[in-house]
Every structure is written in structure tokens, then in C-alpha cells.
Design a protein around this motif. Sequence first.
Motif, short mmCIF file in Angstrom:
data_model
loop_
_atom_site.label_atom_id
_atom_site.label_comp_id
_atom_site.label_asym_id
_atom_site.label_seq_id
_atom_site.Cartn_x
_atom_site.Cartn_y
_atom_site.Cartn_z
N ASP A 1 36.94 89.60 38.23
CA ASP A 1 36.56 89.03 39.52
C ASP A 1 35.16 89.51 39.91
OD1 ASP A 1 36.36 87.93 42.02
OD2 ASP A 1 38.20 88.81 42.80
N VAL A 2 34.19 88.60 39.85
CA VAL A 2 32.81 88.92 40.23
C VAL A 2 32.36 88.02 41.38
CG1 VAL A 2 32.22 89.82 37.96
CG2 VAL A 2 31.89 87.40 38.41
N THR A 3 33.31 87.60 42.19
CA THR A 3 33.01 86.77 43.36
C THR A 3 32.02 87.48 44.28
OG1 THR A 3 35.12 85.60 43.31
CG2 THR A 3 34.01 85.76 45.44
N GLY A 4 30.93 86.80 44.60
CA GLY A 4 29.93 87.37 45.51
C GLY A 4 29.15 88.54 44.95
N LYS A 5 29.15 88.73 43.61
CA LYS A 5 28.48 89.87 42.99
C LYS A 5 27.20 89.47 42.25
CE LYS A 5 32.12 92.49 43.96
NZ LYS A 5 32.09 93.55 45.00
N GLY A 6 26.69 88.26 42.52
CA GLY A 6 25.44 87.81 41.91
C GLY A 6 24.25 88.12 42.80
N TYR A 7 23.32 87.15 42.89
CA TYR A 7 22.16 87.33 43.77
C TYR A 7 22.61 87.35 45.23
CZ TYR A 7 18.91 86.54 39.90
OH TYR A 7 18.19 86.65 38.73
N ALA A 8 21.97 88.21 45.98
CA ALA A 8 22.30 88.34 47.39
C ALA A 8 21.77 87.16 48.19
CB ALA A 8 21.72 89.65 47.94
N ALA B 1 20.08 75.96 53.93
CA ALA B 1 20.59 75.17 52.82
C ALA B 1 21.40 76.03 51.86
CB ALA B 1 19.42 74.51 52.08
N GLY B 2 22.25 75.38 51.07
CA GLY B 2 23.10 76.09 50.13
C GLY B 2 22.36 76.48 48.86
N GLY B 3 22.83 77.54 48.21
CA GLY B 3 22.25 77.97 46.95
C GLY B 3 22.61 77.02 45.81
N GLY B 4 21.71 76.88 44.84
CA GLY B 4 21.93 76.01 43.69
C GLY B 4 22.18 76.82 42.43
N TYR B 5 22.81 76.18 41.43
CA TYR B 5 22.96 76.73 40.08
C TYR B 5 23.40 75.62 39.13
CZ TYR B 5 24.31 79.87 36.23
OH TYR B 5 24.44 80.51 35.02
N GLY B 6 24.71 75.33 39.06
CA GLY B 6 25.17 74.25 38.21
C GLY B 6 24.74 72.89 38.70
N GLY B 7 24.44 72.79 39.95
CA GLY B 7 23.88 71.60 40.59
C GLY B 7 23.01 72.04 41.74
N ARG B 8 22.42 71.08 42.44
CA ARG B 8 21.59 71.44 43.60
C ARG B 8 22.50 71.84 44.76
NH1 ARG B 8 16.52 70.96 45.11
NH2 ARG B 8 15.95 69.72 43.29
N GLY B 9 22.06 72.87 45.49
CA GLY B 9 22.79 73.28 46.68
C GLY B 9 22.76 72.21 47.76
N GLY B 10 23.68 72.31 48.69
CA GLY B 10 23.75 71.33 49.76
C GLY B 10 22.53 71.38 50.67
N ARG B 11 22.11 70.19 51.14
CA ARG B 11 20.96 70.08 52.04
C ARG B 11 21.41 70.28 53.48
NH1 ARG B 11 17.81 64.41 52.63
NH2 ARG B 11 19.74 63.93 53.74
N PRO C 1 23.57 84.80 36.91
CA PRO C 1 24.35 84.89 38.15
C PRO C 1 24.02 83.74 39.09
CG PRO C 1 23.12 86.93 37.70
CD PRO C 1 22.56 85.87 36.83
N GLY C 2 24.88 83.52 40.08
CA GLY C 2 24.62 82.53 41.11
C GLY C 2 23.63 83.03 42.15
N SER C 3 23.06 82.09 42.90
CA SER C 3 22.03 82.41 43.89
C SER C 3 22.59 82.40 45.31
CB SER C 3 20.89 81.38 43.80
OG SER C 3 20.18 81.51 42.59
N HIS D 1 26.41 85.26 49.48
CA HIS D 1 25.93 85.75 48.18
C HIS D 1 26.41 84.82 47.05
CE1 HIS D 1 24.86 89.21 50.40
NE2 HIS D 1 26.02 89.83 50.37
N GLY D 2 25.65 84.82 45.96
CA GLY D 2 26.05 84.06 44.78
C GLY D 2 27.11 84.77 43.97
N GLY D 3 27.82 84.03 43.13
CA GLY D 3 28.80 84.63 42.24
C GLY D 3 28.13 85.39 41.11
N GLY D 4 28.82 86.34 40.54
CA GLY D 4 28.26 87.15 39.46
C GLY D 4 28.35 86.48 38.10
N ALA D 5 28.00 87.23 37.06
CA ALA D 5 27.97 86.71 35.69
C ALA D 5 29.01 87.40 34.82
CB ALA D 5 26.58 86.89 35.08
N VAL D 6 29.67 86.61 33.97
CA VAL D 6 30.65 87.12 33.02
C VAL D 6 30.32 86.55 31.65
CG1 VAL D 6 33.08 87.16 32.33
CG2 VAL D 6 32.47 87.26 34.76
#
Length: 242
Positions: free
Chosen positions: A101-108, A125-135, A155-157, A170-175
Motif C-alpha cells: 500500500d503506497v497510497t498517497g506516498k508519491g509526489y506531494a 486542477a487535478g494531477g496527471g499521470y496515466g491521463g490528464r488531470g481534471g480541469r 510515482p503519481g503527481s 498527494h500522488g500515489g507511490g511507485a511499486v
Amino acid sequence: GGDWHDGGAWELGVPVAGQHVAVTQSVDSLTLTNETASLASFTMTGGTLTFSNWTTRLRADAVHIAGGVLTLPPAFKSTEMSNRVWIVCSNLTLAAQGAIDVTGKGYASEHGPGVGNTVLKDSGAGGGYGGRGGRSRHFLTGGNPYGSVTAPDAPGSGGGKSKSYAGGGHGGGAVRIDAAGTVMLNGTISANGVSSAHTYSGGGSGGGIHLSCLAFGGTNGLIRANGGASGSSATASGGSGG
């Protein structure tokens, strides 16, 4: 409990190559700050193992997470050391009672390559990674997508903040799991972004889960890297999935 590389944390000293290692229910927490020796096996039945540093690896022929949680330190800024859970093994079993579980353990919040745009009126606005964050409602562009579709290692942004309020989620972490043989997934791997706790700020994006193996199976296992929701206001936006 304590630092993996501190002999006092173990009954028989720091584990060396070829040993069978167990983290049991009685352990409150153990921190891994560097790669392990190449172990014969690693079994975890309880407690928490925290991976610190990007290059830290748990190396073992057989890894069995029967209980407890593998996780990361708190979210980090773009200028700080990044972290991930990295397992190198032949075979991995994640039981129903075990979790990564690395929920919220990525970029702050307000950090990362896909950070949501910020500081324009009262919306983030929302953070992006696998797609663009929400506007956001005030046309702040969501965070940009980035990384690799086939090898999502980053990691997520974090989400963007509003002009008058604190930052987003915070973004999700990396596994990363490198298994030469079989991965049996009956438990949960979570790298979700965190929803914003502030009304007008954006959610963080989901993190990255990169799993490589020869054979994959399991029953009722779950892999997720969901984006976090925005604050309670309709002016902000959620983060993208990982």
C-alpha cells in the motif's frame, strides 16, 4: 523493529545471502534503506516494512507476504529523495491478508511532472499521470500525462491548490516487482492518489505499478492506482489514474 541494516533489529543479526528471513506479527515496524542481501526466502506475517530510497530492493528467491503491509515514507517534494517499493525475486505470493500500500506516498501536493495547475482564482486542477488531470472550473489545465504505458515506474503527481487555500492531494507511490517466475496475487496492491482535503484544491494522480513475471495468477487479488477526488467544491478537479 528498527532499521533492517541494524543488527539489533534482528534475533540473529543483519540477514546475509542465502538465509531464510521472517518478519513476524510481533514486529511493529521495520525500515529498509538499502538493498538486501540475496536471500533464500522472505516471509512476512505481520507488521510494516517501509522502503526508503529509490534504489532500495528486497531481494529473495521466494517472497511470501502472508500478512502485514509493505509501504513507503510520506509523500515527497520534487527536490527531495523519491521512494518506491521494489522487489526482485523468483516467485512472489501476496496472500489475502497481505498488502502493498503506497497510497498517497508519491509526489506531494503541488509537486511532480504532472502537477495540476494552480494559483488562479479559487480552484485547483487535478494531477496527471496515466491521463490528464481534471480541469478546474476556472479553466486551469489539468496536470499533463507522463511516463510509460508498458513500464509505469514513476510515482503519481500532486494536485494543484487554489489561490486562497492550501494544496491538493498527494500522488500515489511507485511499486516495481521483478519476478523471474510466478506472481500469485490474492491480496491488494494500492497506489492510489489522495483526494484533496481542501474545498477548492485538486486531487493527486494515481501512482505507478510495474509488475514483470513469467506467470501471473491468483484469486480475488486487486491492483489499483486510482486518482484522488477534488475537494468538496465543484470548482476543483480530481486527479487522473496512474
